[in-house]
Design a protein around this motif. Structure first.
Motif, short mmCIF file in Angstrom:
data_model
loop_
_atom_site.label_atom_id
_atom_site.label_comp_id
_atom_site.label_asym_id
_atom_site.label_seq_id
_atom_site.Cartn_x
_atom_site.Cartn_y
_atom_site.Cartn_z
N VAL A 92 -52.24 12.09 -3.93
CA VAL A 92 -52.46 11.58 -2.56
C VAL A 92 -51.63 12.39 -1.57
O VAL A 92 -52.12 12.80 -0.50
CB VAL A 92 -52.12 10.08 -2.49
CG1 VAL A 92 -52.14 9.60 -1.04
CG2 VAL A 92 -53.09 9.27 -3.33
N ILE A 93 -50.36 12.64 -1.92
CA ILE A 93 -49.50 13.42 -1.03
C ILE A 93 -50.01 14.85 -0.91
O ILE A 93 -50.03 15.43 0.19
CB ILE A 93 -48.05 13.40 -1.56
CG1 ILE A 93 -47.47 11.98 -1.49
CG2 ILE A 93 -47.17 14.36 -0.79
CD1 ILE A 93 -46.10 11.84 -2.10
N ARG A 94 -50.47 15.41 -2.02
CA ARG A 94 -50.99 16.78 -2.01
C ARG A 94 -52.22 16.89 -1.11
O ARG A 94 -52.39 17.88 -0.39
CB ARG A 94 -51.31 17.19 -3.44
CG ARG A 94 -51.52 18.68 -3.63
CD ARG A 94 -51.68 19.03 -5.10
NE ARG A 94 -50.43 18.83 -5.84
CZ ARG A 94 -50.26 17.91 -6.77
NH1 ARG A 94 -51.25 17.08 -7.09
NH2 ARG A 94 -49.10 17.78 -7.39
N GLU A 95 -53.07 15.88 -1.13
CA GLU A 95 -54.27 15.91 -0.30
C GLU A 95 -53.93 15.84 1.18
O GLU A 95 -54.56 16.51 2.01
CB GLU A 95 -55.19 14.75 -0.70
CG GLU A 95 -56.54 14.74 -0.01
CD GLU A 95 -57.37 15.97 -0.33
OE1 GLU A 95 -58.21 16.35 0.51
OE2 GLU A 95 -57.17 16.57 -1.41
N ARG A 96 -52.92 15.05 1.53
CA ARG A 96 -52.49 15.00 2.93
C ARG A 96 -51.91 16.35 3.36
O ARG A 96 -52.14 16.79 4.50
CB ARG A 96 -51.45 13.90 3.14
CG ARG A 96 -52.00 12.49 2.96
CD ARG A 96 -50.98 11.45 3.42
NE ARG A 96 -50.77 11.49 4.86
CZ ARG A 96 -51.53 10.84 5.74
NH1 ARG A 96 -52.56 10.12 5.34
NH2 ARG A 96 -51.26 10.93 7.05
N GLY A 97 -51.20 17.00 2.46
CA GLY A 97 -50.68 18.31 2.80
C GLY A 97 -51.79 19.32 2.97
O GLY A 97 -51.74 20.18 3.86
N ARG A 98 -52.83 19.23 2.13
CA ARG A 98 -53.95 20.16 2.23
C ARG A 98 -54.67 20.00 3.57
O ARG A 98 -55.17 20.97 4.13
CB ARG A 98 -54.89 19.93 1.05
CG ARG A 98 -55.97 20.99 0.90
CD ARG A 98 -56.78 20.79 -0.36
NE ARG A 98 -55.99 21.13 -1.55
CZ ARG A 98 -55.57 20.25 -2.44
NH1 ARG A 98 -55.84 18.95 -2.27
NH2 ARG A 98 -54.87 20.63 -3.49
N LYS A 99 -54.74 18.78 4.07
CA LYS A 99 -55.41 18.51 5.34
C LYS A 99 -54.48 18.69 6.54
O LYS A 99 -54.94 18.59 7.69
CB LYS A 99 -55.96 17.08 5.35
CG LYS A 99 -57.07 16.85 4.33
CD LYS A 99 -57.54 15.41 4.37
CE LYS A 99 -58.67 15.17 3.36
NZ LYS A 99 -59.13 13.74 3.37
N GLY A 100 -53.18 18.93 6.29
CA GLY A 100 -52.23 19.11 7.38
C GLY A 100 -51.86 17.81 8.07
O GLY A 100 -51.37 17.85 9.22
N LEU A 101 -52.05 16.67 7.40
CA LEU A 101 -51.71 15.38 8.00
C LEU A 101 -50.23 15.08 7.80
O LEU A 101 -49.64 15.45 6.78
CB LEU A 101 -52.55 14.27 7.36
CG LEU A 101 -54.07 14.43 7.51
CD1 LEU A 101 -54.78 13.32 6.73
CD2 LEU A 101 -54.48 14.40 8.97
N PRO A 102 -49.57 14.43 8.75
CA PRO A 102 -48.15 14.10 8.59
C PRO A 102 -47.94 13.03 7.53
O PRO A 102 -48.85 12.26 7.20
CB PRO A 102 -47.75 13.60 9.98
CG PRO A 102 -49.01 13.10 10.59
CD PRO A 102 -50.10 13.97 10.06
N VAL B 78 -49.20 23.37 -1.06
CA VAL B 78 -50.57 23.72 -0.67
C VAL B 78 -50.62 24.32 0.72
O VAL B 78 -51.66 24.88 1.11
CB VAL B 78 -51.48 22.48 -0.75
CG1 VAL B 78 -51.62 22.01 -2.19
CG2 VAL B 78 -50.94 21.35 0.13
N GLN B 79 -49.54 24.23 1.49
CA GLN B 79 -49.50 24.79 2.84
C GLN B 79 -48.78 26.13 2.91
O GLN B 79 -48.84 26.82 3.93
CB GLN B 79 -48.81 23.82 3.80
CG GLN B 79 -49.42 22.42 3.82
CD GLN B 79 -48.64 21.49 4.72
OE1 GLN B 79 -48.36 21.80 5.88
NE2 GLN B 79 -48.28 20.33 4.21
N PHE B 80 -48.09 26.50 1.84
CA PHE B 80 -47.32 27.74 1.85
C PHE B 80 -48.24 28.95 1.93
O PHE B 80 -49.42 28.91 1.56
CB PHE B 80 -46.45 27.85 0.61
CG PHE B 80 -45.24 26.95 0.62
CD1 PHE B 80 -44.63 26.58 1.80
CD2 PHE B 80 -44.70 26.47 -0.57
CE1 PHE B 80 -43.51 25.76 1.81
CE2 PHE B 80 -43.59 25.65 -0.57
CZ PHE B 80 -43.00 25.30 0.62
N SER B 81 -47.67 30.05 2.37
CA SER B 81 -48.40 31.31 2.48
C SER B 81 -48.80 31.83 1.11
O SER B 81 -48.08 31.65 0.12
CB SER B 81 -47.54 32.34 3.20
OG SER B 81 -48.06 33.64 3.06
N ASP B 82 -49.93 32.53 1.05
CA ASP B 82 -50.34 33.16 -0.19
C ASP B 82 -49.44 34.34 -0.54
O ASP B 82 -49.50 34.85 -1.67
CB ASP B 82 -51.79 33.65 -0.08
CG ASP B 82 -52.79 32.50 -0.08
OD1 ASP B 82 -52.44 31.43 -0.61
OD2 ASP B 82 -53.90 32.67 0.43
#
Length: 603
Positions: A10-20, A120-124
């Motif tokens: 659940v936390i990972r999905e929020r990070g993927r969507k950029g939600l706080p 999931v938000q870090f740079s490639d």
């Protein structure tokens, strides 16, 4: 109560969507997360190393998890100061922080939550301390995508872990984590201080090296650098689709066409040889620029196709950004600008160079020119060889003379495989044949000194052949036969082909926790003492390594040693009374005792 994997998903999905993230602190009340954290770090070397409180993983229990969660609920949990020790490095010493076990456990839960949200938000272009990434993926990115680089900018941040600014760190976290209690917990962790020579010292900046959560905090902090390079520097210093044709090269091509029409073969061959010495595209094209970037923790490398004065500008802008925005300083001695063709940049233990060979023709063209090559530094080979030499020649190792032959060969084999497998991406990996010879002679001399024999006799006794994808290879092997029809144990040195591998296969096995997969957690949740079958006050007894159970001259305090040694376990789930008896040397096994497997499976 949600499963730990579900919480992280659940936390990972929020990070993927950029939600706080909100109410993140409440996730710390989930015992499943602490069991997952325990399953991940209990086997680490430092788990049995005491901090300032003397607490280690030994004695871990569900009751301890409940007590920690209770203190977190009431916000009365207090981080202990880390015990500071120093480990040697090439120049000087590196400070290392050793927190108590409870702090390690809580920090691992914090790390799990932060990693799930931010990874999931870090740079490639970031490869350090990330799942599925590592040194080889960073190096492979350089080799595969940096063709045509003229200059390397090697970057190294001075004392990165020790210089992370706490205010900047918490401000970065606060942008996306809207939970004051969680931020206070992280802030208290950063400012817990350290104990050196039994004197408490405040930590005004930085995250302790050796801290469980320090790597992910460092990545979150330096993600600002990644964004600056990707969103500002790369667009500013990247232009043009391709380089313009090189006028002298086109002039020779026109002359070649004329020679063909005239049938002048002598002139034609001479012009073709001359053409091979010239670039087909203009290397100084002012309308073409490329900037590439890769980072592994606090080490980063930039590849630039353009003039040197612009490379100096890029270095200056990075230094200014780090100083003004992140309050970090570049190491002047390690931040260098090197010419890609005539010099070698140093990154992650490799030498990185741009290749040039006008005489190597592949598919009718000079395919090597501009390609990035990786090389084993000669200093690495000399340093590794020196560990097995005395007075300029290979020598035996006195510290291993009392070990079994199996242990000696296994240790040499593990050390050799480790260095070879790391450098298999190097084009000159065959240079490690020097190390192989030195280690082979040192191994044989060690075995000969142990048995008061000769090297030739050891060769005849232990020489063997192993099948590899490249065919059979000679090696040295020790085979230990086992009873009950089990496969024999084999220790092997050698048998590794020194052939370059263009790609590497990462075996990144993710530690998992669940009632089915993590054997120790399953045994703990089974709720029975593995010595007397009591069902209350269960704890986990840990030993640092199995060899401690069979130390020569050690008195046998009870059958628990044989029980752990026979099953090759460094853990034993026992009740509090049996645990006290183990440490007092009076433990005995109940006549009703059954194997842990039978009790867990209900047989």
């Amino acid at each position: 109560m949600q499963n730990a994997e579900t919480v992280l998903d659940v936390i990972r999905e929020r990070g993927r969507k950029g939600l706080p993230l909100e109410r993140l602190y409440r996730k710390l009340f989930n015992p499943q997360l602490f069991l997952m954290a325990y399953g991940r770090i209990y086997s680490n070397r430092g788990a049995m190393t005491p901090g300032v409180t003397g607490e280690t993983v030994d004695g871990m229990s569900l009751a301890k998890i409940d007590a920690i969660i209770g203190r977190l609920r009431s916000e009365s949990y207090r981080w202990s100061a880390v015990k500071r020790v120093y480990i040697p490095k090439k120049v000087g010493r590196r400070p290392l922080g050793l927190p108590p076990w409870s702090d390690k456990l809580v920090a691992e839960v914090v790390r799990l939550l932060l990693d799930a949200y931010y990874d999931v938000q870090f740079s490639d272009h970031s490869h350090g301390f990330r799942s599925g990434r590592g040194c080889h993926t960073a190096l492979r990115e350089v080799v595969n995508t940096w063709k045509g680089t003229h200059w390397f900018i090697e970057g190294d941040i001075s004392d990165c872990f020790g210089s992370l600014d706490h205010e900047v760190m918490l401000a970065i976290l606060a942008e996306k984590i809207h939970d004051g209690r969680f931020l206070r917990l992280v802030g208290h962790m950063l400012k817990a201080g350290y104990l050196e020579d039994w004197k408490w010292n405040a930590t005004l900046s930085g995250a302790p090296q050796g801290g469980v959560a320090s790597p992910v905090l460092c990545n979150i902090y330096l993600d600002r650098l990644d964004q600056f390079v990707e969103q500002h520097l790369i667009p500013d210093y990247t232009r043009g689709r391709r380089r313009r044709p090189y006028p002298p090269y086109r002039d020779i091509e026109n002359r070649i066409d004329t020679a063909k029409r005239r049938g002048d073969l002598g002139t034609l061959h001479a012009l073709r040889r001359e053409r091979r010495l010239l670039p087909s595209q203009d290397p100084d094209d002012p309308g073409y620029r490329r900037l590439r970037y890769v980072r592994y923790c606090d080490d980063f490398l930039l590849g630039f196709a353009g003039p040197k004065h612009e490379a100096e500008e890029i270095k200056s802008q990075i230094r200014t950004f780090l100083r003004d925005e992140l309050r970090l300083e570049l190491s002047e001695s390690k931040t260098l600008i090197t010419h890609a063709s005539s010099q070698a940049a140093h990154f992650l233990g490799y030498e990185v160079k741009s290749q040039h060979a006008d005489t190597k023709i592949t598919a009718g063209r000079r395919a090597v020119n501009g390609e990035i090559g990786l090389y084993v530094p000669m200093a690495v080979i000399r340093d590794r060889c020196a560990r097995y030499m005395q007075r300029g020649k290979p020598w035996h190792r006195n510290m291993l003379l009392h070990d079994a032959d199996f242990t000696i060969v296994d240790k040499y084999g593990a050390e050799y495989r480790g260095i070879v497998q790391y450098y298999l991406m190097a084009q000159n990996v065959c240079r490690l044949s020097r190390l192989r010879w030195v280690m082979t002679v040192s191994l044989l001399r060690t075995l000969a000194a142990k048995h008061d024999s000769t090297v030739n006799k050891m060769v005849r006794k232990y020489k063997a052949t192993v099948d590899t994808p490249d065919g059979p290879r000679r090696c040295f092997a020790v085979v230990v036969q086992r009873e009950d029809g089990r496969k024999p144990l084999v220790a092997r040195f050698g048998g590794v082909t020194l052939r370059r591998q263009h790609t590497t296969v990462m075996s990144d096995v993710q530690p998992v926790m669940g009632n089915r997969k993590n054997e120790l957690i399953r045994r703990l949740l089974a709720g029975r003492c593995e010595m007397c079958e009591a069902t209350t006050g269960l704890q986990v007894h840990h030993v640092r390594k199995l060899a401690d159970l069979k130390r020569p001259g050690r008195p046998d305090p009870g059958p628990w040693i044989r029980q752990m040694a026979e099953r090759r376990r460094k853990t034993l789930v026992v009740c509090q009374k049996c645990h006290q008896r183990i440490h007092a040397g009076r433990a005995t096994v109940s006549t009703r005792n059954r194997s842990p497997e039978s009790r867990v499976l209900g047989n």
